[in-house]
Design a protein around this motif. Structure first.
Motif, PDB file in Angstrom:
ATOM      1  N   PHE A 384       0.806  -1.228   0.000  1.00 12.79           N
ATOM      2  CA  PHE A 384       0.000   0.000   0.000  1.00 12.79           C
ATOM      3  C   PHE A 384       0.843   1.284   0.000  1.00 12.79           C
ATOM      4  CE2 PHE A 384      -3.332   2.724   2.184  1.00 12.79           C
ATOM      5  CZ  PHE A 384      -4.246   2.653   1.155  1.00 12.79           C
ATOM      6  N   HIS A 385       1.919   1.294   0.762  1.00  9.68           N
ATOM      7  CA  HIS A 385       2.690   2.539   0.877  1.00  9.68           C
ATOM      8  C   HIS A 385       3.489   2.841  -0.386  1.00  9.68           C
ATOM      9  CE1 HIS A 385       5.477  -0.634   1.839  1.00  9.68           C
ATOM     10  NE2 HIS A 385       6.504   0.191   1.935  1.00  9.68           N
ATOM     11  N   LEU A 386       3.628   1.882  -1.285  1.00 10.67           N
ATOM     12  CA  LEU A 386       4.389   2.116  -2.515  1.00 10.67           C
ATOM     13  C   LEU A 386       3.482   2.350  -3.722  1.00 10.67           C
ATOM     14  CD1 LEU A 386       7.271  -0.534  -2.191  1.00 10.67           C
ATOM     15  CD2 LEU A 386       7.265   1.876  -1.496  1.00 10.67           C
ATOM     16  N   VAL A 387       2.175   2.353  -3.497  1.00  8.98           N
ATOM     17  CA  VAL A 387       1.232   2.477  -4.612  1.00  8.98           C
ATOM     18  C   VAL A 387       1.319   3.864  -5.257  1.00  8.98           C
ATOM     19  CG1 VAL A 387      -1.222   2.576  -5.201  1.00  8.98           C
ATOM     20  CG2 VAL A 387      -0.371   0.736  -3.736  1.00  8.98           C
ATOM     21  N   ARG A 388       1.273   4.886  -4.431  1.00 10.33           N
ATOM     22  CA  ARG A 388       1.198   6.252  -4.947  1.00 10.33           C
ATOM     23  C   ARG A 388       2.364   6.579  -5.886  1.00 10.33           C
ATOM     24  NH1 ARG A 388       0.517  11.647  -1.112  1.00 10.33           N
ATOM     25  NH2 ARG A 388       0.675  13.181  -2.796  1.00 10.33           N
ATOM     26  N   GLU A 389       3.563   6.107  -5.512  1.00 11.45           N
ATOM     27  CA  GLU A 389       4.734   6.390  -6.336  1.00 11.45           C
ATOM     28  C   GLU A 389       4.533   5.915  -7.772  1.00 11.45           C
ATOM     29  OE1 GLU A 389       8.290   4.458  -4.939  1.00 11.45           O
ATOM     30  OE2 GLU A 389       9.519   5.260  -6.584  1.00 11.45           O
ATOM     31  N   ASN A 390       3.813   4.804  -7.935  1.00 10.74           N
ATOM     32  CA  ASN A 390       3.607   4.262  -9.267  1.00 10.74           C
ATOM     33  C   ASN A 390       2.884   5.236 -10.186  1.00 10.74           C
ATOM     34  OD1 ASN A 390       4.220   1.163  -9.804  1.00 10.74           O
ATOM     35  ND2 ASN A 390       3.890   1.479  -7.619  1.00 10.74           N
ATOM     36  N   VAL A 391       1.803   5.801  -9.709  1.00 11.85           N
ATOM     37  CA  VAL A 391       1.016   6.679 -10.590  1.00 11.85           C
ATOM     38  C   VAL A 391       1.714   8.029 -10.753  1.00 11.85           C
ATOM     39  CG1 VAL A 391      -0.548   7.288  -8.681  1.00 11.85           C
ATOM     40  CG2 VAL A 391      -1.246   7.719 -11.033  1.00 11.85           C
ATOM     41  N   GLU A 392       2.318   8.501  -9.710  1.00  8.04           N
ATOM     42  CA  GLU A 392       2.979   9.807  -9.842  1.00  8.04           C
ATOM     43  C   GLU A 392       4.171   9.723 -10.792  1.00  8.04           C
ATOM     44  OE1 GLU A 392       1.442  11.934  -5.756  1.00  8.04           O
ATOM     45  OE2 GLU A 392       3.479  11.139  -5.763  1.00  8.04           O
ATOM     46  N   ARG A 393       4.912   8.643 -10.710  1.00 11.55           N
ATOM     47  CA  ARG A 393       6.049   8.454 -11.608  1.00 11.55           C
ATOM     48  C   ARG A 393       5.569   8.304 -13.051  1.00 11.55           C
ATOM     49  NH1 ARG A 393      11.139   5.736  -9.632  1.00 11.55           N
ATOM     50  NH2 ARG A 393      12.404   5.335 -11.477  1.00 11.55           N
ATOM     51  N   GLN A 394       4.522   7.492 -13.223  1.00  7.04           N
ATOM     52  CA  GLN A 394       4.003   7.290 -14.581  1.00  7.04           C
ATOM     53  C   GLN A 394       3.482   8.600 -15.156  1.00  7.04           C
ATOM     54  OE1 GLN A 394       0.566   7.515 -15.533  1.00  7.04           O
ATOM     55  NE2 GLN A 394       0.977   6.978 -17.666  1.00  7.04           N
ATOM     56  N   GLN A 395       2.743   9.362 -14.357  1.00 11.16           N
ATOM     57  CA  GLN A 395       2.179  10.622 -14.853  1.00 11.16           C
ATOM     58  C   GLN A 395       3.282  11.593 -15.244  1.00 11.16           C
ATOM     59  OE1 GLN A 395      -1.440  11.772 -15.190  1.00 11.16           O
ATOM     60  NE2 GLN A 395      -1.107   9.631 -15.679  1.00 11.16           N
ATOM     61  N   GLU A 396       4.324  11.620 -14.450  1.00 10.44           N
ATOM     62  CA  GLU A 396       5.419  12.544 -14.761  1.00 10.44           C
ATOM     63  C   GLU A 396       6.173  12.104 -16.016  1.00 10.44           C
ATOM     64  OE1 GLU A 396       7.733  14.029 -11.691  1.00 10.44           O
ATOM     65  OE2 GLU A 396       9.277  14.771 -13.086  1.00 10.44           O
ATOM     66  N   LEU A 397       6.564  10.830 -16.049  1.00  8.88           N
ATOM     67  CA  LEU A 397       7.384  10.355 -17.171  1.00  8.88           C
ATOM     68  C   LEU A 397       6.605  10.363 -18.479  1.00  8.88           C
ATOM     69  CD1 LEU A 397       9.189   7.298 -15.522  1.00  8.88           C
ATOM     70  CD2 LEU A 397      10.229   9.475 -16.200  1.00  8.88           C
ATOM     71  N   ASP A 399       4.055  12.256 -19.352  1.00  9.86           N
ATOM     72  CA  ASP A 399       3.383  13.534 -19.636  1.00  9.86           C
ATOM     73  C   ASP A 399       1.871  13.441 -19.494  1.00  9.86           C
ATOM     74  OD1 ASP A 399       5.864  14.535 -20.086  1.00  9.86           O
ATOM     75  OD2 ASP A 399       5.630  14.853 -22.238  1.00  9.86           O
ATOM     76  N   GLY A 400       1.418  12.696 -18.474  1.00 11.07           N
ATOM     77  CA  GLY A 400      -0.016  12.679 -18.195  1.00 11.07           C
ATOM     78  C   GLY A 400      -0.822  11.706 -19.016  1.00 11.07           C
ATOM     79  N   ALA A 401      -0.188  10.869 -19.831  1.00 11.07           N
ATOM     80  CA  ALA A 401      -0.952   9.841 -20.564  1.00 11.07           C
ATOM     81  C   ALA A 401      -1.727   8.993 -19.560  1.00 11.07           C
ATOM     82  CB  ALA A 401      -0.010   8.957 -21.384  1.00 11.07           C
ATOM     83  N   PRO A 402      -2.972   8.605 -19.893  1.00 13.40           N
ATOM     84  CA  PRO A 402      -3.791   7.880 -18.915  1.00 13.40           C
ATOM     85  C   PRO A 402      -3.114   6.607 -18.421  1.00 13.40           C
ATOM     86  CG  PRO A 402      -5.100   8.495 -20.832  1.00 13.40           C
ATOM     87  CD  PRO A 402      -3.684   8.850 -21.151  1.00 13.40           C
ATOM     88  N   PHE A 403      -3.221   6.386 -17.131  1.00 15.81           N
ATOM     89  CA  PHE A 403      -2.657   5.192 -16.503  1.00 15.81           C
ATOM     90  C   PHE A 403      -3.799   4.199 -16.322  1.00 15.81           C
ATOM     91  CE2 PHE A 403       0.209   3.730 -12.708  1.00 15.81           C
ATOM     92  CZ  PHE A 403       0.994   2.973 -13.570  1.00 15.81           C
ATOM     93  N   TYR A 404      -3.488   2.949 -16.561  1.00 22.96           N
ATOM     94  CA  TYR A 404      -4.497   1.873 -16.581  1.00 22.96           C
ATOM     95  C   TYR A 404      -3.879   0.715 -15.812  1.00 22.96           C
ATOM     96  CZ  TYR A 404      -7.022  -2.071 -18.897  1.00 22.96           C
ATOM     97  OH  TYR A 404      -7.732  -3.212 -19.175  1.00 22.96           O
ATOM     98  N   THR A 405      -4.375   0.486 -14.588  1.00 19.79           N
ATOM     99  CA  THR A 405      -3.681  -0.465 -13.712  1.00 19.79           C
ATOM    100  C   THR A 405      -4.538  -1.682 -13.363  1.00 19.79           C
ATOM    101  OG1 THR A 405      -4.412   0.645 -11.679  1.00 19.79           O
ATOM    102  CG2 THR A 405      -2.335   1.394 -12.652  1.00 19.79           C
ATOM    103  N   LEU A 406      -3.843  -2.749 -13.041  1.00 18.89           N
ATOM    104  CA  LEU A 406      -4.465  -4.007 -12.619  1.00 18.89           C
ATOM    105  C   LEU A 406      -4.395  -4.030 -11.096  1.00 18.89           C
ATOM    106  CD1 LEU A 406      -5.482  -6.839 -13.615  1.00 18.89           C
ATOM    107  CD2 LEU A 406      -3.121  -7.602 -13.398  1.00 18.89           C
TER     108      LEU A 406
END
Lengths: 583, 583
Positions: A384-397, A399-406
């Motif tokens: 749980f504590h490492l979840v947020r980093e995933n979306v923030e890193r993806q959004q930054e790298l 350029d905001g392309a939609p993230f679609y997670t399992l």
């Protein structure tokens, strides 16, 4: 074809939000509500509807968007690729004939005219507002310019293959309602075409915004045709699965040519987005060698095997620009697969995962150069504590392309309950900007989901998506919660049921202990019984002691009374008033 | 009494962690594991065990802690309060006799000798390390000084009424494993004593760390006696429920005297913690008047009604110090009730809720002055983004006293699935320091949970608690995840089942599509079938291409090959190697 359970709830009806100027109407579900006990009328609540107009599977849905596509004047019909026995897998080869064509005739696909790009991103960037964008704006209750600008910037996609005119446009992007995907599909072990169409209709009935057909078994082409022709929502696929079938399951025999042919086959059928594992680079594979669970993406493991066997770079990466050109001709969106996603919390956020994400970011921008819509896939298993980093890193790298997670699943210890372990992670990751959540069913890691599992998975993910919408403060998201809470406080049981995500289950649970009809209007439930019902007591308080002002007056009297006592006066004697339900 | 489903899983056995020096042994569940395919042995995994030694309900459990309590020399046996017909409610009055005493004899309760305090907090503050603390340290695999110091500081509690010697000591505090509570109890509508004992045993089998008996129906005293005598975990109650029964359900007829008598009755029986709604002050009640769902705590609504009816301050508040003196004589812990918690996301974090929290902080410190252990209850219904504020605010105001929350539910729209909506909030609130989570079952808001619901609620909350432990980086928390993930990667299906929170369900789901025994050792499952199993392919890659170093060498060859080509040399021709399952 079973239609059991497909009936609409009696308080639910199909209604439309209309844009008369542009001749558009968006279907919504209208939930009728009873009056409050005070006599106040409660306006019906309109909620997002994914189930479409409904179809007889052998007839299919009407071609909703066909005129819009034709009206833009940039597509052409053509003969299309020749059907091949292998399209339906080795069983078709064995029996010596493909399954029958849909409605007995070879379809005539559309593609962009030479030199044209027919993607929603292309139009958006050119400042063109399409009917698809207007439909989405009505559906999301937002300004159409928000839709256009987010699509133009790549921060949202409207998956809409020109060969899937049956679909009702929807948008995937963090500025909009969080969406959910349901996976269906046969496997070598089980399932039939009819069952898959049934699962599609079932999933969209409960709220799936898109459906992925992950079939890997027999009659894969024909199954997909039936699904697409009956789907009011975008359909996604993972074409490497079918390509692998065509080379007899031998990953090392895969070639770009077989893959390309499969992609075109699926573009012509109308697949709206495709998972492409182009980020699994040869040099990343060794990074997975010491993982607890290695590579857990099917496509990822197939491509990793291919790279090592051939000592060659992933052909999806080396041919990526060619793929972009193909996708631009049909408006197929990329779903850039995370082939190296972690399959256990132990492997979360590791070097392999983040190396691949860097490549997915590079590929996102290459697709955008061709005006091709892109979303990026994410994990998987993440504490749980490492979840947020995933979306923030993806959004930054990216350029905001939609993230679609399992999910992601926040623990590995609960097989049988992974819809729950993953909904916890899904709510967290959506709160911070993930645009679409791929559902996980109770059968994850164990077996193929049946209809009940599909329903449980979809509803669990509606909960996660909606909780994230609330947390993001999405406009209007709280209306359904507030309406249900008001109904609850006023003991409007029928409204509580019909406002819930699963009315029949809520009602059945209520009826298990208090089945009689009068209990539907009772001012208590079996949890507390009549005397201990806090809401009843709370209502009695309001009835007895009135408004906040009146209650404050009583509290004030208490202070006065204390002053009185402090000054040596007589003690105030309160009236005894019965609060709660007298027997 | 039904014992169905109470059998232990074949791979699970009772083992003990021992402290020979102090003659202590803590029961744990040991999970036997198969060898890895490589031949490597996998050590059995020991996990926390809440189910106790098991008991025949009519016999009860052995008095585990009786010698420890007696050994401290600060308690005395006494005649105890006289039984009263009303103790078992109006049905007992109607039939003219109380239910039979437990084992036919009036119990002889213990209390502190005059002037003594017998709480774990008292000992901890005096620097005394009790057997209870040593037991807890063994159970949590931590230093006993951490246990003592956290209890001394009020940041953790060991609920351990001296009249409940059957209980196995456990600790509730944010430095320790996150705990879960299961609610049971009859209501006016349904349930019998036997059913409640059955639910108790069922809940602790699946992992409930404490159980609250929320009975409001008939035979309330006798039901509680049976529950306590059979409970290896601390038992909590809400004494206002029984007090209300004694005054015929008329809240305004409640008095401090009736309440005090009820509290002593329950202290003598061995209740370990009691919910006391002393923070519902008269002046706070008007703050709830404009809420969507008013007051949703039963105790809160009862006390609010009483305050308004009498124009008087809450008698639980005005007599709080007297309560502290009573609790100190038995080591009963306060669970300070949040009577004004929000009952809908619309009412979250509002003035009423936070005003009450201020008072609960004041009461926490008053209890500590008497060395009485305290935890503080929390919401309820809170949208996801407002959850964290609740625990951080409580921790700050209450100087780290353990927080004990009900969920919270992060949306109101899913009755029938509120175990899930609340597990999402529970994980978030536990991650930031909530020490115990009160479970929510699928029947929440709808009816009384049956056995299946109790199990679903407990397992769902084990998931939330464990996910929070992982997120907090709690030492050793990841061991079960890692063991299960390793078993998964190695296709040790039986180990996957036995390591899961619910082995039977995991196995049943697996068997639904692949029931035959050979499938238990198959290197795939029905989700993907043999050819598409990523883990199998990933394993094949390891088998074919060896270690990370070997794979890096291949990736290096590729680079060399590119250099070679770049220099005009001939193209490297790879061997074709089949990856995946040949048919």
């Amino acid at each position: 074809m079973s239609t059991s359970g497909m009936e609409q709830h009696p308080a639910h009806s199909l209604a439309f939000v209309e844009d008369c100027e542009h001749g558009l109407r968006v279907p919504v579900t209208e939930i009728a509500l009873d009056d409050s006990p005070s006599g106040e009328a409660n306006a019906p609540l309109r909620v997002y509807r994914t189930s479409g107009p409904g179809s007889d599977p052998v007839v299919g849905l009407p071609a909703y968007r066909a005129d819009w596509v034709a009206g833009r004047g940039d597509v052409e019909a053509y003969t299309g690729r020749e059907r091949n026995l292998l399209d339906d897998g080795r069983s078709a080869v064995r029996r010596g004939e493909a399954s029958a064509e849909w409605k007995g005739a070879k379809p005539v696909p559309l593609r962009a005219k030479p030199g044209r790009r027919v993607t929603q991103m292309h139009y958006a960037r050119a400042g063109v507002v399409t009917e698809e964008m207007r439909f989405v704006a009505l559906r999301e209750n937002c300004d159409v310019e928000l839709v256009r600008s987010e699509v133009a910037a790549g921060r949202a996609i409207i998956p809409s293959n020109i060969n899937h005119p049956e679909s009702e446009p929807m948008i995937i992007g963090k500025a909009f309602l969080v969406k959910i995907n349901a996976n269906i599909g046969n496997s070598a072990v089980t399932s039939s075409i009819a069952e898959e169409v049934d699962k599609l209709q079932w999933a969209t009935k409960w709220g799936a915004d898109t459906v992925m057909d992950l079939s890997t078994g027999d009659d894969i082409h024909t199954t997909r045709e039936w699904i697409i022709r009956n789907s009011p929502v975008p359909i996604g696929t993972v074409p490497i699965y079918q390509a692998l079938e065509k080379v007899n399951g031998d990953a090392s025999a895969l070639t770009w040519e077989v893959f390309r042919d499969t992609v075109i086959e699926q573009c012509e059928q109308g697949v709206d987005y495709m998972t492409i594992h182009a980020g699994v680079l040869l040099r990343y594979v060794p990074l997975t060698a010491e993982r607890v669970t290695g590579i857990v993406s099917r496509g990822g493991s197939i491509m990793a095997g291919w790279c090592l066997a051939h000592h060659e770079e992933n052909f999806l990466y080396t041919h990526f620009d060619e793929l972009c050109e193909i996708f631009a001709q049909y408006d197929v969106a990329f779903s850039l697969g995370d082939g190296l996603r972690p399959g256990s919390t132990a492997d979360a956020n590791d070097a392999a995962q983040f190396a691949e994400l860097d490549t997915l970011a590079e590929l996102t921008k290459r697709a955008w150069e061709c005006d091709v819509q892109v979303m990026v896939e994410g994990p998987g298993h993440i504490p749980f504590h490492l979840v947020r980093e995933n979306v923030e890193r993806q959004q930054e790298l990216c350029d905001g392309a939609p993230f679609y997670t399992l999910g992601p699943l926040v623990t590995d210890v609960a097989p049988g309950y992974d819809h729950i372990t993953s909904a916890i992670g899904a709510t967290e990751i959506a709160r911070y900007g993930t645009a679409m959540l791929c559902y996980v069913t109770p059968k994850e890691h164990l077996g193929l989901p049946n209809k009940d599992d599909v329903k449980t998975g979809v509803i669990t993910y509606k909960i996660a998506a909606h909780a994230a919408d609330l947390a993001k403060g999405h406009p209007g998201a709280h209306e359904r919660d507030d309406a249900l809470s008001k109904a609850r406080f006023e003991f409007r049981w029928r409204d509580q049921f019909s406002l819930s995500l699963d009315p029949a289950t809520a009602e059945a649970f209520h009826d298990e202990t208090l089945p009689a009809e009068p209990a539907k209007t009772a001012h208590f439930c079996s949890m507390c019984g009549p005397k201990f019902c806090s809401m009843r007591i709370s209502q009695d308080i309001r009835n007895e002691f009135g408004s906040r002002q009146a209650q404050e007056a009583i509290a004030g009297m208490r202070e006065k009374s204390e002053e009185f006592r402090a000054s040596g006066g007589k003690v105030y004697l309160p009236e005894t008033i019965t609060v709660g339900a007298p027997e």
